[in-house]
Motif scaffolding. Structure first.
Motif, PDB file in Angstrom:
ATOM      1  N   ARG A 348      41.737  43.177 -54.624  1.00  0.00           N
ATOM      2  CA  ARG A 348      40.400  42.945 -53.717  1.00  0.00           C
ATOM      3  C   ARG A 348      39.236  43.195 -54.766  1.00  0.00           C
ATOM      4  NH1 ARG A 348      42.086  45.665 -48.970  1.00  0.00           N
ATOM      5  NH2 ARG A 348      41.026  47.627 -49.763  1.00  0.00           N
ATOM      6  N   LYS A 349      39.257  44.323 -55.705  1.00  0.00           N
ATOM      7  CA  LYS A 349      38.367  44.251 -56.936  1.00  0.00           C
ATOM      8  C   LYS A 349      38.374  43.467 -57.840  1.00  0.00           C
ATOM      9  CE  LYS A 349      36.926  47.466 -60.423  1.00  0.00           C
ATOM     10  NZ  LYS A 349      37.258  48.869 -60.892  1.00  0.00           N
ATOM     11  N   LYS A 350      39.525  42.785 -58.126  1.00  0.00           N
ATOM     12  CA  LYS A 350      39.604  41.786 -59.226  1.00  0.00           C
ATOM     13  C   LYS A 350      39.094  40.255 -58.797  1.00  0.00           C
ATOM     14  CE  LYS A 350      42.860  39.415 -62.190  1.00  0.00           C
ATOM     15  NZ  LYS A 350      42.562  37.996 -61.851  1.00  0.00           N
ATOM     16  N   LEU A 351      39.398  40.211 -57.302  1.00  0.00           N
ATOM     17  CA  LEU A 351      39.008  39.037 -56.626  1.00  0.00           C
ATOM     18  C   LEU A 351      37.508  38.884 -56.622  1.00  0.00           C
ATOM     19  CD1 LEU A 351      39.378  36.298 -55.412  1.00  0.00           C
ATOM     20  CD2 LEU A 351      40.068  37.390 -53.357  1.00  0.00           C
ATOM     21  N   ILE A 352      36.953  40.052 -56.247  1.00  0.00           N
ATOM     22  CA  ILE A 352      35.361  40.106 -56.067  1.00  0.00           C
ATOM     23  C   ILE A 352      34.540  39.986 -57.421  1.00  0.00           C
ATOM     24  CG2 ILE A 352      33.357  41.605 -55.800  1.00  0.00           C
ATOM     25  CD1 ILE A 352      34.955  43.047 -53.447  1.00  0.00           C
ATOM     26  N   GLN A 353      35.312  40.489 -58.520  1.00  0.00           N
ATOM     27  CA  GLN A 353      34.750  40.239 -60.006  1.00  0.00           C
ATOM     28  C   GLN A 353      35.043  38.683 -60.096  1.00  0.00           C
ATOM     29  OE1 GLN A 353      37.344  42.875 -62.068  1.00  0.00           O
ATOM     30  NE2 GLN A 353      35.885  44.565 -61.624  1.00  0.00           N
ATOM     31  N   ASP A 354      36.021  38.168 -60.048  1.00  0.00           N
ATOM     32  CA  ASP A 354      36.256  36.682 -60.175  1.00  0.00           C
ATOM     33  C   ASP A 354      35.086  35.753 -59.732  1.00  0.00           C
ATOM     34  OD1 ASP A 354      38.420  37.217 -61.706  1.00  0.00           O
ATOM     35  OD2 ASP A 354      39.820  36.855 -60.365  1.00  0.00           O
ATOM     36  N   VAL A 355      34.932  36.113 -58.214  1.00  0.00           N
ATOM     37  CA  VAL A 355      34.031  35.422 -57.532  1.00  0.00           C
ATOM     38  C   VAL A 355      32.455  35.717 -58.082  1.00  0.00           C
ATOM     39  CG1 VAL A 355      32.697  35.285 -55.513  1.00  0.00           C
ATOM     40  CG2 VAL A 355      35.159  35.542 -55.517  1.00  0.00           C
ATOM     41  N   VAL A 356      32.097  36.831 -58.481  1.00  0.00           N
ATOM     42  CA  VAL A 356      30.893  37.073 -59.109  1.00  0.00           C
ATOM     43  C   VAL A 356      30.751  36.562 -60.493  1.00  0.00           C
ATOM     44  CG1 VAL A 356      29.092  38.983 -59.998  1.00  0.00           C
ATOM     45  CG2 VAL A 356      30.424  39.176 -57.869  1.00  0.00           C
ATOM     46  N   THR A 357      31.796  36.476 -61.177  1.00  0.00           N
ATOM     47  CA  THR A 357      31.783  35.844 -62.568  1.00  0.00           C
ATOM     48  C   THR A 357      31.545  34.369 -62.412  1.00  0.00           C
ATOM     49  OG1 THR A 357      33.364  37.517 -63.472  1.00  0.00           O
ATOM     50  CG2 THR A 357      33.151  35.424 -64.717  1.00  0.00           C
ATOM     51  N   SER A 358      32.295  33.754 -61.519  1.00  0.00           N
ATOM     52  CA  SER A 358      32.330  32.145 -61.353  1.00  0.00           C
ATOM     53  C   SER A 358      30.977  32.014 -61.010  1.00  0.00           C
ATOM     54  CB  SER A 358      33.478  31.556 -60.635  1.00  0.00           C
ATOM     55  OG  SER A 358      33.248  32.223 -59.265  1.00  0.00           O
ATOM     56  N   ARG A 359      30.142  32.743 -60.202  1.00  0.00           N
ATOM     57  CA  ARG A 359      28.976  32.380 -59.557  1.00  0.00           C
ATOM     58  C   ARG A 359      27.801  32.731 -60.336  1.00  0.00           C
ATOM     59  NH1 ARG A 359      27.591  31.944 -53.824  1.00  0.00           N
ATOM     60  NH2 ARG A 359      25.318  31.019 -53.807  1.00  0.00           N
ATOM     61  N   PHE A 360      27.649  33.956 -61.093  1.00  0.00           N
ATOM     62  CA  PHE A 360      26.682  34.317 -61.628  1.00  0.00           C
ATOM     63  C   PHE A 360      26.985  34.618 -63.287  1.00  0.00           C
ATOM     64  CE2 PHE A 360      26.106  36.166 -57.341  1.00  0.00           C
ATOM     65  CZ  PHE A 360      25.404  35.486 -56.787  1.00  0.00           C
ATOM     66  N   GLY A 361      28.166  35.015 -63.744  1.00  0.00           N
ATOM     67  CA  GLY A 361      27.934  35.206 -64.978  1.00  0.00           C
ATOM     68  C   GLY A 361      28.735  36.577 -65.219  1.00  0.00           C
ATOM     69  N   LEU A 362      29.123  36.662 -66.545  1.00  0.00           N
ATOM     70  CA  LEU A 362      29.728  38.216 -66.934  1.00  0.00           C
ATOM     71  C   LEU A 362      28.588  39.220 -66.885  1.00  0.00           C
ATOM     72  CD1 LEU A 362      31.877  36.860 -69.938  1.00  0.00           C
ATOM     73  CD2 LEU A 362      32.785  37.791 -67.653  1.00  0.00           C
ATOM     74  N   PRO A 363      27.315  38.948 -67.438  1.00  0.00           N
ATOM     75  CA  PRO A 363      26.293  40.309 -67.130  1.00  0.00           C
ATOM     76  C   PRO A 363      26.394  40.832 -66.045  1.00  0.00           C
ATOM     77  CG  PRO A 363      25.467  38.452 -68.374  1.00  0.00           C
ATOM     78  CD  PRO A 363      26.561  37.982 -67.914  1.00  0.00           C
ATOM     79  N   TYR A 364      26.430  40.196 -65.094  1.00  0.00           N
ATOM     80  CA  TYR A 364      26.463  40.681 -63.561  1.00  0.00           C
ATOM     81  C   TYR A 364      27.754  41.410 -63.059  1.00  0.00           C
ATOM     82  CZ  TYR A 364      22.528  37.265 -62.608  1.00  0.00           C
ATOM     83  OH  TYR A 364      21.297  36.609 -62.891  1.00  0.00           O
ATOM     84  N   VAL A 365      28.882  40.822 -63.609  1.00  0.00           N
ATOM     85  CA  VAL A 365      29.805  41.842 -63.413  1.00  0.00           C
ATOM     86  C   VAL A 365      29.944  43.077 -64.301  1.00  0.00           C
ATOM     87  CG1 VAL A 365      32.462  41.688 -63.934  1.00  0.00           C
ATOM     88  CG2 VAL A 365      31.184  39.722 -63.095  1.00  0.00           C
ATOM     89  N   ARG A 366      29.174  43.160 -65.323  1.00  0.00           N
ATOM     90  CA  ARG A 366      29.127  44.212 -66.150  1.00  0.00           C
ATOM     91  C   ARG A 366      28.316  45.248 -65.360  1.00  0.00           C
ATOM     92  NH1 ARG A 366      26.853  43.828 -72.141  1.00  0.00           N
ATOM     93  NH2 ARG A 366      24.896  43.516 -70.828  1.00  0.00           N
ATOM     94  N   ILE A 367      27.521  44.908 -64.667  1.00  0.00           N
ATOM     95  CA  ILE A 367      26.497  45.823 -63.824  1.00  0.00           C
ATOM     96  C   ILE A 367      27.480  46.320 -62.733  1.00  0.00           C
ATOM     97  CG2 ILE A 367      24.425  45.955 -62.306  1.00  0.00           C
ATOM     98  CD1 ILE A 367      23.156  44.116 -64.226  1.00  0.00           C
ATOM     99  N   MET A 368      28.033  45.409 -61.957  1.00  0.00           N
ATOM    100  CA  MET A 368      28.819  45.935 -60.964  1.00  0.00           C
ATOM    101  C   MET A 368      29.882  46.964 -61.334  1.00  0.00           C
ATOM    102  SD  MET A 368      30.861  43.579 -58.325  1.00  0.00           S
ATOM    103  CE  MET A 368      32.265  42.961 -59.196  1.00  0.00           C
ATOM    104  N   ASN A 369      30.732  46.664 -62.508  1.00  0.00           N
ATOM    105  CA  ASN A 369      31.843  47.498 -62.930  1.00  0.00           C
ATOM    106  C   ASN A 369      31.250  49.100 -63.354  1.00  0.00           C
ATOM    107  OD1 ASN A 369      33.690  45.410 -62.597  1.00  0.00           O
ATOM    108  ND2 ASN A 369      33.738  44.826 -64.668  1.00  0.00           N
ATOM    109  N   MET A 370      30.042  48.910 -63.959  1.00  0.00           N
ATOM    110  CA  MET A 370      29.234  50.002 -64.227  1.00  0.00           C
ATOM    111  C   MET A 370      28.854  50.853 -63.244  1.00  0.00           C
ATOM    112  SD  MET A 370      25.373  50.536 -66.039  1.00  0.00           S
ATOM    113  CE  MET A 370      26.018  49.122 -67.053  1.00  0.00           C
ATOM    114  N   LEU A 371      28.505  50.187 -62.003  1.00  0.00           N
ATOM    115  CA  LEU A 371      28.412  50.938 -60.801  1.00  0.00           C
ATOM    116  C   LEU A 371      29.513  51.457 -59.857  1.00  0.00           C
ATOM    117  CD1 LEU A 371      25.393  48.908 -59.116  1.00  0.00           C
ATOM    118  CD2 LEU A 371      25.157  51.191 -60.209  1.00  0.00           C
TER     119      LEU A 371
END
Length: 513
Positions: A348-371
């Motif tokens: 689930r975590k990997k799929l959410i990261q893939d969705v956020v990456t395709s929708r917004f980009g890598l900086p958004y995923v970096r913030i999400m992973n940090m949290l």
């Protein structure tokens, strides 16, 4: 709702409503509940939403049935999905009527082949027996069971007794679903020799003359067990994770562990699989698994080149993996289990990261992973850890919060709750983020289906022409332009169906795994 209320809202006749409800119940899409109201019994009907949502995976069910049970398995699954529920006799008659017999095979041979596949699907719980209680709502079944238990008591039950009764009902249901005895399957004796022993009345059957075979009861109705298909799809996804992390041999080992533990799996909400012994695992591994050639030290050292020692090393590698999915069972040596919920969380975590990456980009995923790693953080701390300006961080946090991935929690310093005296903490709640994305995926599926409807409505005249009997018998009645337009329509519909199935698989990971 009762029948007369449904007729009122749908503006259909009572007869049409009753006929439609019969079809919906036959297709497992509606359930009912009966209740005593004064002097008469009222029947209320309810939509079975879970069964409706499962129907988006019908193409994958048919494909998996053909993969696991060959062509006859796909034909059996298609027949049962078409009619909702069928007995084995009705299923065979329907298949023979619609497809006939294959070239070089008689009707008897085809019947025996279908019966064998049907029995195998029942044994592996891909088909499940339908009980009369399955047409009732879950709440109604629980109330009936609870009333039956409370009637046995001499006094009205206390709160503790009611809780105990409910636990007993749940454990009984879990035992019924996960037991070794399969409903609708019986065991009979069958002779294995061809001698005409009936001519010799003095002869007695020995253990070598007969064998125990499983046979499906002819008067029991069966339906597709979507839960079993979901379990197998989940297990296949877990095994694929280890192929990407290690190699193909690791995938085969994890796949075999899950296959050995599959019989005891009831649903996808179990914490871990049952324990599997290493010796049993070694004996059940496929013959094409190359363990010696895929370990570096096994290739260099002849001492460590035995397959058993290589398997032990692979188990150590799987246990030392950073994901910590394969573990020793309660610390016992030689027995291993797979942490199913932990594996599902990783997917689930990997799929959410893939969705956020395709929708917004890598900086958004970096913030999400940090949290996810550090927990709740303030805006300034996120800016410091991510090495991005506060203005950019604020914009990205707002975007992710609007999308539904992040959650904002206010912690006031004083009772006045003034904004200047309040901590604003950002966090990622994975379950909430998954459900938010599931809602958006369902909207995407609705858009795809609407697009499919629009594409067909644009060519309604052409489709009506293709449905004519003379055109079905002679396709040459269509001119070149109509043929090209029909090919274009089929190509567009195929792409839309493939996209819808991909979205449905994403929903499967986020919601069911």
């Amino acid at each position: 709702m009762p029948v007369h209320m449904i007729a009122k809202f749908t503006e259909l006749t009572t007869r049409q409503v009753r006929e439609s409800l019969v079809v919906l119940i036959q297709q497992n899409l509606a359930v009912y509940a009966e209740t005593q109201e004064k002097t008469r019994i009222m029947t209320y009907y309810e939509v079975n939403r879970v069964e409706i949502l499962h129907r988006a995976m019908i193409p994958k069910v048919l494909f998996s049935s053909q993969e696991w049970f060959e062509r006859e398995g796909a034909v059996v699954a298609q027949s049962i999905l078409t009619h909702g529920k069928l007995t084995i006799t009705d299923c065979i008659e329907d298949i023979l009527k619609s497809t006939g017999t294959a070239a070089g095979r008689s009707a008897t041979q085809r019947t025996m082949a279908i019966k064998k596949v049907f029995t195998k699907m029942v044994k592996e719980k891909c088909l499940i027996a339908v009980r009369p209680a399955d047409s009732l709502t879950a709440a109604d079944r629980d109330m009936v069971e609870e009333k039956r238990e409370t009637d046995k008591l001499a006094m009205p039950p206390t709160a503790a007794q009611k809780a105990e009764i409910r636990r007993t009902i749940e454990s009984k249901r879990a035992g019924l679903e996960g037991g070794n005895q399969i409903m609708g399957l019986k065991r009979t004796l069958d002779t294995v020799d061809d001698d005409d022993w009936e001519m010799d009345k003095r002869r007695k059957l020995t253990t070598s003359d007969v064998q125990i075979v499983d046979e499906v009861e002819e008067d029991v109705y069966f339906k597709i067990n979507f839960e079993r298909y979901t379990i197998r799809w989940r297990n296949a996804k877990i095994a694929e994770m280890f192929e990407s992390r290690l190699n193909l041999t690791a995938k085969k080992i994890v796949e075999t562990i899950l296959k050995l533990a599959e019989d005891r799996m009831i649903n996808c909400k179990e914490e871990h699989s049952s324990a599997v012994n290493v010796m049993m695992l070694f004996n059940r591994l496929p013959s094409d698994v190359n363990m010696v050639g895929t370990l570096e030290d096994a290739r260099d050292s002849p001492v460590n080149s035995e397959a058993g020692e290589c398997l032990d090393k692979y188990m150590d590698l799987l246990e030392e993996d950073r994901l910590e999915i394969v573990r020793k069972f309660q610390g016992r040596s030689g027995q291993y289990t797979v942490l199913l919920q932990k594996a599902a969380k990783v997917m689930r975590k990997k799929l959410i990261q893939d969705v956020v990456t395709s929708r917004f980009g890598l900086p958004y995923v970096r913030i999400m992973n940090m949290l996810l790693e550090k927990g709740k953080l303030e805006e300034k701390m996120i800016s410091k850890f991510s090495m991005m300006p506060v203005k950019d961080v604020r914009e990205k946090l707002t975007t992710l919060c609007t999308f539904g991935v992040l959650n904002l929690q206010e912690v006031p310093k004083t009772q006045e709750r003034a904004p200047s005296r309040t901590f604003y903490l950002w966090e990622v709640v994975e379950d909430r983020a998954a459900m938010t994305i599931v809602d958006r995926l369902y909207q995407t599926m609705a858009n795809l289906r609407q697009r499919r409807f629009v594409e067909r409505s644009k060519r309604a005249v052409l489709l009506a022409k293709t449905e004519r009997t003379d055109v079905k018998e002679n396709a040459a009645l269509l001119n070149d332009a109509e043929t090209r337009e029909l090919d274009t329509l089929n190509a567009v519909l195929e792409k839309l169906e493939i996209q819808e199935l991909r979205v449905a698989e994403m929903v499967l990971v986020l919601r069911d795994f």
